[in-house]
Design an enzyme around this catalytic site. Structure first.
Site, mmCIF file in Angstrom:
data_model
loop_
_atom_site.group_PDB
_atom_site.id
_atom_site.type_symbol
_atom_site.label_atom_id
_atom_site.label_comp_id
_atom_site.label_asym_id
_atom_site.label_seq_id
_atom_site.Cartn_x
_atom_site.Cartn_y
_atom_site.Cartn_z
ATOM 1 C CD GLU A 79 1.306 13.941 3.521
ATOM 2 O OE1 GLU A 79 2.239 13.646 2.774
ATOM 3 O OE2 GLU A 79 0.125 13.693 3.254
ATOM 4 C CB CYS A 111 5.227 13.145 0.087
ATOM 5 S SG CYS A 111 4.085 11.953 0.762
ATOM 6 C CG HIS A 233 7.706 10.222 -2.298
ATOM 7 N ND1 HIS A 233 7.760 10.176 -0.928
ATOM 8 C CD2 HIS A 233 6.408 9.944 -2.630
ATOM 9 C CE1 HIS A 233 6.556 9.908 -0.451
ATOM 10 N NE2 HIS A 233 5.724 9.759 -1.464
HETATM 11 P P1 HMG Z 1 -3.733 -2.770 -4.078
HETATM 12 O O1 HMG Z 1 -4.755 -2.407 -5.067
HETATM 13 O O2 HMG Z 1 -4.187 -3.543 -2.903
HETATM 14 O O3 HMG Z 1 -2.579 -3.599 -4.716
HETATM 15 O O4 HMG Z 1 -3.035 -1.448 -3.527
HETATM 16 P P2 HMG Z 1 -2.407 -4.153 -6.210
HETATM 17 O O5 HMG Z 1 -3.483 -5.118 -6.513
HETATM 18 O O6 HMG Z 1 -2.155 -3.018 -7.155
HETATM 19 O O7 HMG Z 1 -1.061 -4.964 -5.999
HETATM 20 C C1 HMG Z 1 0.130 -4.307 -5.697
HETATM 21 C C2 HMG Z 1 1.262 -5.045 -6.369
HETATM 22 O O8 HMG Z 1 1.403 -6.343 -5.751
HETATM 23 C C3 HMG Z 1 1.031 -5.336 -7.862
HETATM 24 O O9 HMG Z 1 2.292 -5.194 -8.480
HETATM 25 C C4 HMG Z 1 0.599 -6.795 -7.872
HETATM 26 O O10 HMG Z 1 0.844 -7.458 -9.094
HETATM 27 C C5 HMG Z 1 1.471 -7.351 -6.764
HETATM 28 P P3 HMG Z 1 2.442 -4.208 -9.749
HETATM 29 O O11 HMG Z 1 1.594 -4.779 -10.812
HETATM 30 O O12 HMG Z 1 1.926 -2.866 -9.285
HETATM 31 O O13 HMG Z 1 3.894 -4.214 -10.035
HETATM 32 N N1 HMG Z 1 0.997 -8.628 -6.176
HETATM 33 C C6 HMG Z 1 1.830 -9.626 -5.881
HETATM 34 N N2 HMG Z 1 3.159 -9.779 -6.032
HETATM 35 C C7 HMG Z 1 3.719 -10.959 -5.619
HETATM 36 N N3 HMG Z 1 2.985 -11.980 -5.077
HETATM 37 C C8 HMG Z 1 1.657 -11.870 -4.913
HETATM 38 C C9 HMG Z 1 1.018 -10.662 -5.322
HETATM 39 N N4 HMG Z 1 -0.244 -10.209 -5.296
HETATM 40 C C10 HMG Z 1 -0.250 -8.969 -5.834
HETATM 41 N N5 HMG Z 1 0.964 -12.890 -4.380
HETATM 42 C C11 HMG Z 1 -1.743 0.539 -3.549
HETATM 43 C C12 HMG Z 1 -1.749 -0.971 -3.808
HETATM 44 C C13 HMG Z 1 -0.320 1.048 -3.615
HETATM 45 C C14 HMG Z 1 -2.591 1.230 -4.620
HETATM 46 C C15 HMG Z 1 -2.354 0.805 -2.150
HETATM 47 O O14 HMG Z 1 -1.554 0.237 -1.168
HETATM 48 C C16 HMG Z 1 -2.534 2.287 -1.849
HETATM 49 O O15 HMG Z 1 -3.542 2.883 -2.206
HETATM 50 N N6 HMG Z 1 -1.520 2.925 -1.156
HETATM 51 C C17 HMG Z 1 -1.566 4.345 -0.861
HETATM 52 C C18 HMG Z 1 -1.305 5.219 -2.072
HETATM 53 C C19 HMG Z 1 0.125 5.186 -2.554
HETATM 54 O O16 HMG Z 1 1.036 4.786 -1.856
HETATM 55 N N7 HMG Z 1 0.342 5.697 -3.788
HETATM 56 C C20 HMG Z 1 1.667 5.800 -4.341
HETATM 57 C C21 HMG Z 1 1.830 6.966 -5.300
HETATM 58 S S1 HMG Z 1 1.203 8.497 -4.607
HETATM 59 C C22 HMG Z 1 2.474 9.043 -3.528
HETATM 60 O O17 HMG Z 1 3.555 8.549 -3.571
HETATM 61 C C23 HMG Z 1 2.106 10.127 -2.566
HETATM 62 C C24 HMG Z 1 1.886 9.659 -1.140
HETATM 63 O O18 HMG Z 1 3.124 9.371 -0.517
HETATM 64 C C25 HMG Z 1 1.124 10.728 -0.351
HETATM 65 C C26 HMG Z 1 1.665 12.145 -0.344
HETATM 66 O O19 HMG Z 1 2.231 12.675 -1.273
HETATM 67 O O20 HMG Z 1 1.386 12.787 0.688
HETATM 68 C C27 HMG Z 1 1.030 8.418 -1.065
#
Ligand code: HMG
Length: 388
Positions: A79, A111, A233
């Site tokens: 992609e 992906c 994935h």
């Molecule tokens: P964010 O909003 O910065 O993070 O972005 P958050 O606030 O949701 O925190 C993440 C986790 O860290 C949470 O855990 C927090 O509690 C924890 P959860 O509740 O989710 O279990 N946390 C802590 N843990 C320990 N100590 C601390 C602490 N602080 C917070 N001090 C997000 C996270 C993944 C949304 C962002 O990085 C993002 O947008 N990433 C890109 C999108 C993505 O990866 N999506 C995944 C599903 S889609 C997919 O897989 C397809 C993809 O590969 C693309 C394709 O298909 O081509 C992306």
């Protein structure tokens, strides 16, 4: 006829950034990245690596002369391809010196592209049992500096040879799949960085998993107890765990222990590379197979593929006798061990480096890149590749 994965290889660039240090630089608690997201190191591509070179380097280590003759189909899942017309696979076909009597295409659905490639390869082998198909998932994941997605970037490729009577894993008959038109993650043609609705993408990943898991059980009659491991994935390693947890109540305590332990093993490579989009699921499979020495032949491994936009698929494979002998464990250990750390400012500089888009000539210094196949420059809007 038994069809499946006969060989599997992997490549990631020789540079990485430490997620603890990236967190400090972004004024974020390191545990958010290492525990909350579940990433330790993020692969950083130098400008001399692109999805073509990553793919070619991944395949180079696994193909022998007989494979090069027998491969008559190259399917390149990506992609982050480099051309809106020409398939990245055609460059790879040339760089690897494959038999010219081959079909070559690029597959795109976020992906999910490499999984689509594997399913297409299965059909091709069923009709042409003597042939082999090279399926590659290769990508550079880019969200941008200082964005919420930054900690989930990465770069790398997985290359697989799909054949009849495979020596690593036979892919089973049943497969469950699901498509729905959603905007959780996308990259318009004019942007070199992805757009994402992070929280929504997480929810949809889980929703699609529930859809295909239920359909798979219906189609196959199998249950959680029938799985030795499930690979996911992995956009980041916590994501798959969240999905796995949604089905653990279907198993006994013993099932849960086994599946969670194998999940941890299956995430080790990804934890140290980051998201490689199309290759991520197969990097997780590789991590499981190479790092769990006790995984027995005959074990069933589930595979959950998810490509934003979105398409999900769940399918399974059975490990073959002596499958470990056909892995490239030492090569991959060496690849990880010989990587070099870059500082956050160095990573930022590498991230901002771009190729000319005005037809001008650029010669790149490939001496610092340890890869066998590199991008050596651009001339007349054409990328130039070298095999050292
Ligand atoms: P964010 O909003 O910065 O993070 O972005 P958050 O606030 O949701 O925190 C993440 C986790 O860290 C949470 O855990 C927090 O509690 C924890 P959860 O509740 O989710 O279990 N946390 C802590 N843990 C320990 N100590 C601390 C602490 N602080 C917070 N001090 C997000 C996270 C993944 C949304 C962002 O990085 C993002 O947008 N990433 C890109 C999108 C993505 O990866 N999506 C995944 C599903 S889609 C997919 O897989 C397809 C993809 O590969 C693309 C394709 O298909 O081509 C992306």
């Amino acid at each position: 006829m038994n069809i499946g994965i006969d060989k599997i290889g992997f490549y990631t660039p020789h540079l990485y950034v430490d997620m603890n240090k990236l967190a400090v630089a972004r004024d974020i608690e390191p545990e958010k990245f290492t525990v909350g997201i579940g990433q330790e190191k993020m692969a950083i591509p130098p400008i001399t690596q692109d999805p073509v070179t990553l793919a070619a380097n991944a395949a180079l280590g696994i193909l022998n002369e007989a494979d090069k003759e027998k491969i008559d189909f190259v399917i390149f899942g990506t992609e982050s391809g480099i051309d809106n017309s020409k398939s990245a696979g055609v460059y790879v076909h040339n760089l690897l010196g494959l038999n010219p009597h081959a079909r070559t295409v690029e597959m795109k659905q976020a992906c999910y592209g490499a999984t689509a490639g594997i399913q297409l390869a299965k059909g091709h082998i069923a009709l042409n049992p003597e042939s082999k198909v090279l399926v590659i998932g290769s990508d550079i994941a880019r969200y941008g500096l200082n964005t919420p997605g930054e900690s989930t970037q990465g770069a790398g490729a997985v290359a697989m040879v799909i054949s009849a009577n495979p020596r690593i894993m036979v892919l089973e008959e049943h497969s469950a799949y699901f498509t729905n038109d959603i905007m959780d993650f996308w990259r318009p043609i004019y942007s070199d960085k992805a757009f994402v609705d992070g929280k929504f993408s997480n929810e949809q990943y889980i929703y699609f998993f529930s859809k295909v898991w239920e359909q798979y059980k219906e189609k196959s009659g199998l249950e959680l107890k029938d799985f030795e491991a499930i690979c996911y994935h992995l956009p980041y390693t916590k994501m798959g765990l969240k999905a796995l947890r949604t089905i653990l109540d279907e198993g006994t305590e013993e099932d849960n222990e086994r599946l969670v332990a194998n999940y941890q093993v299956s995430t080790q490579y990804n934890r140290n590379v980051g998201n490689i989009y199309t290759g991520s699921l197969y990097l997780s499979l590789l991590s499981l197979l190479e790092l769990n020495e006790g995984l027995e032949a005959g074990s069933r491994v589930g595979l959950y593929s998810y490509g934003s936009g979105a398409v999900g698929e769940f399918f399974t494979g059975i490990l073959q006798s002596d499958y470990r002998e056909h892995l490239h464990i030492n090569d991959h250990k060496h690849l990880f061990d010989s990587r070099m750390e870059v500082t956050v400012p160095e990573y930022e500089k590498l991230f901002e480096e771009t190729l000319p888009v005005d037809g001008s000539t650029l010669e790149l210094d490939i001496t610092k890149d340890t890869a066998a196949i590199c991008l050596s420059g651009v001339e007349d809007n054409k990328r130039l590749y070298v095999r050292k």
